[in-house]
Design a protein around this motif. Structure first.
Motif, PDB file in Angstrom:
ATOM      1  N   GLY A 154       7.222  13.984  -5.456  1.00 16.02           N
ATOM      2  CA  GLY A 154       8.672  14.657  -5.739  1.00 16.02           C
ATOM      3  C   GLY A 154       9.378  12.581  -5.403  1.00 16.02           C
ATOM      4  N   THR A 155       7.925  11.937  -5.000  1.00 16.58           N
ATOM      5  CA  THR A 155       7.937  10.543  -5.121  1.00 16.58           C
ATOM      6  C   THR A 155       7.769   9.576  -6.135  1.00 16.58           C
ATOM      7  N   THR A 156       8.193   7.915  -6.642  1.00 16.14           N
ATOM      8  CA  THR A 156       7.101   7.017  -7.829  1.00 16.14           C
ATOM      9  C   THR A 156       7.591   6.142  -6.990  1.00 16.14           C
ATOM     10  N   ASP A 157       6.203   5.576  -6.628  1.00 16.66           N
ATOM     11  CA  ASP A 157       5.940   4.097  -6.696  1.00 16.66           C
ATOM     12  C   ASP A 157       5.842   2.877  -7.938  1.00 16.66           C
ATOM     13  N   TYR A 158       6.869   1.834  -7.798  1.00 14.15           N
ATOM     14  CA  TYR A 158       6.846   0.696  -8.704  1.00 14.15           C
ATOM     15  C   TYR A 158       6.744  -0.677  -7.398  1.00 14.15           C
ATOM     16  N   ALA A 172       1.103  -1.145  -0.179  1.00 16.63           N
ATOM     17  CA  ALA A 172      -0.551   0.128  -0.370  1.00 16.63           C
ATOM     18  C   ALA A 172       0.333   1.062   0.168  1.00 16.63           C
ATOM     19  N   SER A 173       0.402   2.331  -0.893  1.00 20.55           N
ATOM     20  CA  SER A 173       1.270   3.663  -0.810  1.00 20.55           C
ATOM     21  C   SER A 173      -0.180   4.825  -0.210  1.00 20.55           C
TER      22      SER A 173
END
Length: 125
Positions: free
Chosen positions: A94-98, A12-13
Motif C-alpha cells: 500500500g506504499t509507493t516510493d518516489y 534506501a527503502s
C-alpha cells in the motif's frame, strides 16, 4: 558544492512480510441434515455447530447454508474454496516510493550558520 560531501544524496527503502498465523481465527463448521436424502421440494432441518480452534462452541455465530444438487456441482467441476484464503489473502504494502532525491542539491552545512545578507528596500517613486 562542497567536494567533501557525497556527490548525490543516498536513499534506501525496504519492506518485510511478517507471516502471522491465522490458526486462532479458524473455525470448524459442521452442518448435519436430519434427512440425508430428500425428494425435490422436500424439507428438513439442519443441525449446525461452530467451534473455535480449541474445539469450543462459538456463541452468537452466524452461518449461511446453501443447498445444491451435488450432480450440478459435479458437472461444472465446482470446488468450494477455503474461506481463510479469501479473508486472509496476501496484500500489497500500500506504499509507493518516489525517488526524487536526485533533484536535491547538497550544500555546505556551514552556510546555514552564516547570517543572511540584509534585505534591500525597494524605493517607490
Amino acid at each position: 558544492m562542497d567536494p567533501k560531501l557525497a556527490k548525490r544524496p543516498a536513499f534506501a527503502s525496504g519492506n518485510i512480510n511478517l507471516a502471522i498465523s491465522t490458526a486462532s481465527r479458524k473455525l470448524t463448521v459442521s452442518a448435519d441434515p436430519r434427512d440425508k436424502t430428500l425428494a425435490p421440494g422436500g424439507e428438513t432441518k439442519v443441525d449446525v455447530q461452530v467451534k473455535d480452534n480449541r474445539g469450543e462452541p462459538v456463541g452468537n455465530s452466524e452461518v449461511a447454508i446453501v443447498v445444491v444438487d451435488e450432480s450440478v456441482l459435479a458437472l461444472s467441476r465446482y470446488v468450494i474454496g477455503d474461506p481463510m484464503d479469501t479473508f486472509y489473502t496476501a496484500r500489497g504494502t500500500g506504499t509507493t516510493d518516489y525517488h526524487l532525491r536526485k533533484d536535491v542539491l547538497l550544500g555546505n552545512p556551514e552556510d546555514l550558520k552564516k547570517q543572511p545578507p540584509p534585505a534591500t528596500s525597494c524605493e517607490t517613486a
